[in-house]
Design a protein around this motif. Structure first.
Motif, PDB file in Angstrom:
ATOM      1  N   LEU A 253      -0.119   4.482  -3.615  1.00  0.00           N
ATOM      2  CA  LEU A 253       1.024   4.803  -2.772  1.00  0.00           C
ATOM      3  C   LEU A 253       1.042   5.365  -1.279  1.00  0.00           C
ATOM      4  CD1 LEU A 253       4.389   4.982  -3.797  1.00  0.00           C
ATOM      5  CD2 LEU A 253       3.764   8.015  -5.109  1.00  0.00           C
ATOM      6  N   ALA A 254      -0.285   6.629  -0.927  1.00  0.00           N
ATOM      7  CA  ALA A 254       0.848   6.615   0.221  1.00  0.00           C
ATOM      8  C   ALA A 254       0.574   5.525   1.027  1.00  0.00           C
ATOM      9  CB  ALA A 254      -1.021   7.902   0.082  1.00  0.00           C
ATOM     10  N   SER A 255      -0.159   5.400   1.270  1.00  0.00           N
ATOM     11  CA  SER A 255      -0.298   3.931   1.963  1.00  0.00           C
ATOM     12  C   SER A 255       0.665   3.394   2.006  1.00  0.00           C
ATOM     13  CB  SER A 255      -1.669   2.883   1.994  1.00  0.00           C
ATOM     14  OG  SER A 255      -3.084   3.109   1.458  1.00  0.00           O
ATOM     15  N   LEU A 256       0.888   2.794   0.777  1.00  0.00           N
ATOM     16  CA  LEU A 256       2.760   1.674   0.669  1.00  0.00           C
ATOM     17  C   LEU A 256       3.982   2.569   1.689  1.00  0.00           C
ATOM     18  CD1 LEU A 256       2.605   0.599  -2.943  1.00  0.00           C
ATOM     19  CD2 LEU A 256       2.398  -0.862  -0.862  1.00  0.00           C
ATOM     20  N   VAL A 257       3.661   4.798   1.233  1.00  0.00           N
ATOM     21  CA  VAL A 257       4.729   5.113   2.033  1.00  0.00           C
ATOM     22  C   VAL A 257       4.503   4.870   3.590  1.00  0.00           C
ATOM     23  CG1 VAL A 257       5.206   7.493   3.022  1.00  0.00           C
ATOM     24  CG2 VAL A 257       5.040   6.507   0.453  1.00  0.00           C
ATOM     25  N   ALA A 258       3.497   4.940   4.318  1.00  0.00           N
ATOM     26  CA  ALA A 258       2.977   4.952   5.802  1.00  0.00           C
ATOM     27  C   ALA A 258       3.238   3.768   5.781  1.00  0.00           C
ATOM     28  CB  ALA A 258       1.166   5.622   5.762  1.00  0.00           C
ATOM     29  N   HIS A 259       2.776   2.432   5.325  1.00  0.00           N
ATOM     30  CA  HIS A 259       3.159   0.856   5.872  1.00  0.00           C
ATOM     31  C   HIS A 259       4.935   0.568   5.947  1.00  0.00           C
ATOM     32  CE1 HIS A 259       2.352  -2.913   6.578  1.00  0.00           C
ATOM     33  NE2 HIS A 259       2.921  -3.438   5.821  1.00  0.00           N
ATOM     34  N   GLN A 260       5.538   1.338   5.176  1.00  0.00           N
ATOM     35  CA  GLN A 260       6.786   0.985   5.299  1.00  0.00           C
ATOM     36  C   GLN A 260       7.021   1.497   6.411  1.00  0.00           C
ATOM     37  OE1 GLN A 260       8.889   3.857   4.419  1.00  0.00           O
ATOM     38  NE2 GLN A 260      11.363   2.555   4.347  1.00  0.00           N
ATOM     39  N   ARG A 261       6.701   3.351   6.498  1.00  0.00           N
ATOM     40  CA  ARG A 261       7.291   3.722   8.140  1.00  0.00           C
ATOM     41  C   ARG A 261       6.545   2.926   8.885  1.00  0.00           C
ATOM     42  NH1 ARG A 261       5.336   9.644   8.278  1.00  0.00           N
ATOM     43  NH2 ARG A 261       6.830   9.889  10.241  1.00  0.00           N
TER      44      ARG A 261
END
Length: 226
Positions: free
Chosen positions: A91-99
């Motif tokens: 989840l944290a990686s997805l959040v960073a990637h989405q940003r």
């Protein structure tokens, strides 16, 4: 390190799909249906030292992981090369990637990569990097990072020494390390190990709202160097 572009086959376990709100964005996650799931027909996890009881742990979304994702949703990420350790569902990686951040997700579990690839695609994100990381092994191809993050990583007695050494090998001279920990007993030993490597330690608590919503009573631990 692999770029994950294609939806892999669904693993031979029961799964569920859920939605998690982080900031103002909804993320779709595939996770294991429950903590009773297990599949290791070729003994890959067993050879890696992952028992049947710990096998499902990667496939759940834990409060520490939500805290990390919410922190990353507001953290300054521009220009940073970022590594998430023990990403699990990612989840944290997805959040960073989405940003738009330059982030590599990593885990030790042999099928975490499959779940992560599915979650990348479920969220209609561009392919991103994943690395299978063994903290005991030298992995020079992984390179160095400006920001290293992780949540709920300190399970075993040998983890403080292994994790601190691995982080140190992959840290740039100026680095920030953020570890979310639910007050596991190895926490203090890990901090002593990091301080012995000349990282400066600071600690914060989750907000009252996060504590109530997620039933989280651990620490947000930060280590800086340079």
């Amino acid at each position: 390190m692999h770029l994950l572009p294609i939806l892999p086959p669904t693993p031979p376990v029961e799964v569920k799909i859920s939605t998690v709100i982080v900031g103002d964005h909804a993320f779709t996650l595939q996770s294991l249906k429950d903590k009773q799931q297990f599949s290791d027909p070729e003994g890959v996890a067993e050879r890696a030292g992952i028992s049947s009881s710990t096998w499902p742990l990667f496939g759940s979304l834990w409060p520490s992981g939500v805290i990390l994702a919410e922190l990353i949703s507001i953290h300054e990420l521009d220009g940073l090369r970022i590594l998430e350790l023990g990403c699990g569902l990612g989840l944290a990686s997805l959040v960073a990637h989405q940003r738009g951040a330059d982030i590599t997700a990593s885990d030790y579990h042999p099928i975490a990569q499959d779940f992560f690839a599915i979650n990348v695609m479920l969220n209609h994100l561009e392919p991103m990097h994943f690395a299978l990381c063994d903290w005991e092994k030298l992995q020079p191809e992984l390179g160095l990072f400006d920001l290293i993050i992780g949540s709920d990583l300190l399970y075993e007695p040998n983890h403080p020494a292994l994790l601190s050494a691995f982080i140190h090998r992959h840290s740039k001279p100026q680095v920030e390390v953020i570890i979310i920990d639910p007050d596991r007993r190895q926490q203090r030993e890990f901090t002593r190990a990091m301080e012995g490597l000349n990282y400066i330690y600071s600690m914060a608590k989750a907000s009252i709202e996060q504590t109530d919503r997620l039933l989280f009573k651990g620490k947000i631990m930060t280590y800086r160097r340079g």
